[in-house]
Design a protein around this motif. Structure first.
Motif, short mmCIF file in Angstrom:
data_model
loop_
_atom_site.label_atom_id
_atom_site.label_comp_id
_atom_site.label_asym_id
_atom_site.label_seq_id
_atom_site.Cartn_x
_atom_site.Cartn_y
_atom_site.Cartn_z
N SER A 1 -84.60 43.34 -63.61
CA SER A 1 -84.44 43.05 -65.04
C SER A 1 -84.26 44.36 -65.81
O SER A 1 -84.82 45.40 -65.46
CB SER A 1 -85.66 42.30 -65.57
N VAL A 2 -83.47 44.30 -66.88
CA VAL A 2 -83.17 45.48 -67.69
C VAL A 2 -83.44 45.16 -69.16
O VAL A 2 -83.01 44.12 -69.67
CB VAL A 2 -81.69 45.91 -67.54
N THR A 3 -84.16 46.04 -69.83
CA THR A 3 -84.31 45.95 -71.28
C THR A 3 -83.95 47.28 -71.89
O THR A 3 -83.84 48.30 -71.19
CB THR A 3 -85.72 45.51 -71.70
N ALA A 4 -83.75 47.29 -73.22
CA ALA A 4 -83.42 48.51 -73.95
C ALA A 4 -83.98 48.36 -75.35
O ALA A 4 -83.48 47.58 -76.16
CB ALA A 4 -81.91 48.72 -73.99
N ASN A 5 -85.04 49.09 -75.62
CA ASN A 5 -85.80 48.89 -76.86
C ASN A 5 -85.12 49.42 -78.11
O ASN A 5 -85.50 49.09 -79.24
CB ASN A 5 -87.18 49.54 -76.71
N LYS A 6 -84.09 50.25 -77.94
CA LYS A 6 -83.40 50.80 -79.11
C LYS A 6 -82.69 49.74 -79.94
O LYS A 6 -82.38 49.96 -81.11
CB LYS A 6 -82.42 51.89 -78.67
N GLY A 7 -82.42 48.58 -79.33
CA GLY A 7 -81.85 47.50 -80.11
C GLY A 7 -82.75 47.07 -81.24
O GLY A 7 -82.28 46.68 -82.32
N PRO B 1 -86.82 41.33 -74.88
CA PRO B 1 -85.36 41.16 -74.85
C PRO B 1 -84.64 42.31 -75.55
O PRO B 1 -85.24 43.05 -76.35
CB PRO B 1 -85.15 39.86 -75.64
N ILE B 2 -83.36 42.44 -75.28
CA ILE B 2 -82.51 43.42 -75.96
C ILE B 2 -81.97 42.77 -77.23
O ILE B 2 -81.33 41.71 -77.17
CB ILE B 2 -81.35 43.86 -75.05
N ALA B 3 -82.22 43.37 -78.36
CA ALA B 3 -81.77 42.80 -79.63
C ALA B 3 -80.25 42.80 -79.73
O ALA B 3 -79.57 43.68 -79.19
CB ALA B 3 -82.36 43.59 -80.80
N ASN B 4 -79.73 41.81 -80.41
CA ASN B 4 -78.30 41.71 -80.73
C ASN B 4 -77.39 41.58 -79.51
O ASN B 4 -76.22 41.92 -79.56
CB ASN B 4 -77.84 42.92 -81.56
N LEU B 5 -77.96 41.12 -78.40
CA LEU B 5 -77.17 40.99 -77.18
C LEU B 5 -77.22 39.56 -76.67
O LEU B 5 -78.30 39.03 -76.38
CB LEU B 5 -77.70 41.94 -76.10
N CYS C 1 -79.52 41.95 -67.82
CA CYS C 1 -80.14 42.25 -69.11
C CYS C 1 -80.96 41.06 -69.59
O CYS C 1 -80.51 39.90 -69.53
CB CYS C 1 -79.06 42.56 -70.15
N VAL C 2 -82.15 41.34 -70.09
CA VAL C 2 -82.99 40.31 -70.69
C VAL C 2 -82.54 40.12 -72.13
O VAL C 2 -82.48 41.09 -72.91
CB VAL C 2 -84.48 40.70 -70.63
N THR C 3 -82.21 38.91 -72.51
CA THR C 3 -81.66 38.64 -73.84
C THR C 3 -82.38 37.47 -74.50
O THR C 3 -83.02 36.66 -73.83
CB THR C 3 -80.16 38.30 -73.76
N LYS C 4 -82.29 37.46 -75.83
CA LYS C 4 -82.70 36.33 -76.68
C LYS C 4 -84.20 36.13 -76.79
O LYS C 4 -84.73 35.96 -77.90
CB LYS C 4 -82.03 35.03 -76.21
N GLN C 5 -84.93 36.16 -75.70
CA GLN C 5 -86.38 35.98 -75.76
C GLN C 5 -87.04 36.72 -74.59
O GLN C 5 -86.38 37.03 -73.60
CB GLN C 5 -86.74 34.50 -75.71
N PRO C 6 -88.33 37.02 -74.73
CA PRO C 6 -89.02 37.72 -73.64
C PRO C 6 -88.98 36.92 -72.35
O PRO C 6 -88.96 35.68 -72.36
CB PRO C 6 -90.46 37.85 -74.16
#
Length: 410
Positions: free
Chosen positions: A329-335, A363-367, A378-383
């Protein structure tokens, strides 16, 4: 595989970000997955007029820091607040510890840019006598480490690494080395930055690094998206308390996680552009895993550098897909938090520790989904609930600095 370095216990965390003051506030913000970017009055009239600022006012920050806040740049104040929280979280007391055995390693990429602009305006408009005699200590990046050591009565080794956006991660890696070499018993390590100013923002904009979505600030930072166009300026600080695992056990401290490996390399390629192919970054990843006694397939999760710039995200996605083909799983907190520059590596290291501890990937914001050419999960939308036993945190900085930190469940 056998670890080549002894494990280091992460016994305390402190965070000050756009998500709020305190590790819990920041954790809740990144799990909510909503960008915190908003219009910034300081940037009015510029081509990019939004950022991710702390929700606290300058007065609130000064009040929290206390009577010595007048002599500190904003970046140093944030470091002091994060360090205090981390020390409390670790159950340590600076009034009773052996200060000569406490190291402070606080990275910072740019220092007090806003104070430099402020004092230059005084010089230009009113002459030399109106320039503050505190100008230099208000701006030089090492004063974050200096003020933290003063505040905590820490008389051991004090360092201030500057490896651009990898500075906070470099600080943690250096602190690990100090502990392994028995040069300290406790390390207060991390990064800080408060470099949102008109000149720094224009500088990043001119080089094409910032998102230009002025009509949609909250949707601007979108790591790994096909239509990403740059990062969002941000401020913050992250501090970890590190101790040798045996020492933490001896005082019955329960680690949040273990720092088991650190890898650092240089692209030796270009001042601002990552090397095509990401081979230097991959070498840093393999070094971190080798030190931890782990194989690539052991990695459950990646906290990506994920700046939302076209080139960085493409390079990092290539690295992850090639080196970790089992698709962790991949996340990116800068979103959510924006790009905190020299603080980013430490903030993301702390969030990686919290991911392991809470068994939850933000999750990654705006993705909605990564760009089609990126073969990463990528983890998206919700944890996403996930039992993360091993995670890596990537940090990359201008100048070709690559730092990867490996954390495992305690």
């Amino acid at each position: 595989m056998t670890p080549t370095k002894p494990p280091i216990a992460v016994t305390g965390l402190g965070l000050v970000t756009a998500g709020g003051k305190g590790a819990e506030a920041t954790w809740n913000a990144v799990c909510a997955g909503q960008s915190l970017a908003a219009h910034d009055p300081v940037l009015d009239g510029l081509p990019v007029d939004f950022s991710c600022r702390l929700p606290s006012s300058e007065e609130d920050i000064d009040r929290a820091v206390g009577r010595k806040s007048w002599r500190m740049g904003r970046f140093a104040k944030l470091a002091v607040l994060a360090a205090r929280e981390a020390v409390r979280d670790a159950g340590l007391d600076p009034t009773t510890w052996q200060g000569s055995r406490v190291a402070t390693v606080v990275g910072c990429g740019m220092g007090g840019t806003e104070k430099w602009e402020e004092q230059y305006a005084r010089l230009d408009q009113h002459g030399p006598e109106r320039v503050s005699p505190l100008t230099i200590p208000l701006i030089i990046p090492n004063l974050a480490a200096g003020e933290v050591s003063i505040d905590l009565h820490a008389h051991g080794v004090s360092l201030a690494p500057a490896t651009a956006c990898a500075s906070g991660a470099t600080a943690i890696a250096l602190a690990r080395d100090l502990l392994a070499a028995d040069l300290c018993d406790v390390a207060v390590a991390g990064g800080t930055e408060a470099a949102i100013s008109r000149m720094s923002t224009v500088g990043f904009w001119r080089m094409g690094a910032l998102s230009g979505r002025t009509d949609l600030a909250a949707g601007a930072s979108r790591p790994f998206a096909a239509d990403r166009d740059g990062f969002v300026m941000a401020e913050g600080a992250g501090i970890l308390i590190l101790e040798r695992a045996a020492d933490a056990a001896a005082r019955k401290a329960r680690p949040r996680a273990l720092l088991t490996g650190c890898g650092s390399t240089s692209d030796a390629h270009h001042p601002t552009t990552p090397a095509q192919g990401a081979h230097g970054a991959e070498a840093a990843l393999h070094t971190a895993l080798h030190e931890a006694g782990l194989a690539p397939g052991d990695v459950d999760h990646v906290n990506a550098h994920g700046t939302s710039t076209p080139l960085n995200d493409a390079t990092e996605a290539t690295l992850i897909a090639r080196a970790l083909p089992h698709r962790p799983s991949v996340t990116a907190n800068k979103g959510v938090l924006g790009h905190t520059l020299g603080a980013a590596g430490a903030i993301e290291a702390a969030l990686t520790v919290l991911t392991i501890q809470h068994r939850r990937v933000p999750p990654i914001a705006n993705l909605q989904a990564p760009a089609p050419e990126f073969d990463i999960d990528c983890v998206t939308k919700q944890p996403r609930p996930q039992h993360v036993r091993t995670a890596v945190s990537h940090s990359f900085g201008f100048g070709g600095h690559n730092v990867v930190l490996a954390f495992t469940q305690a």
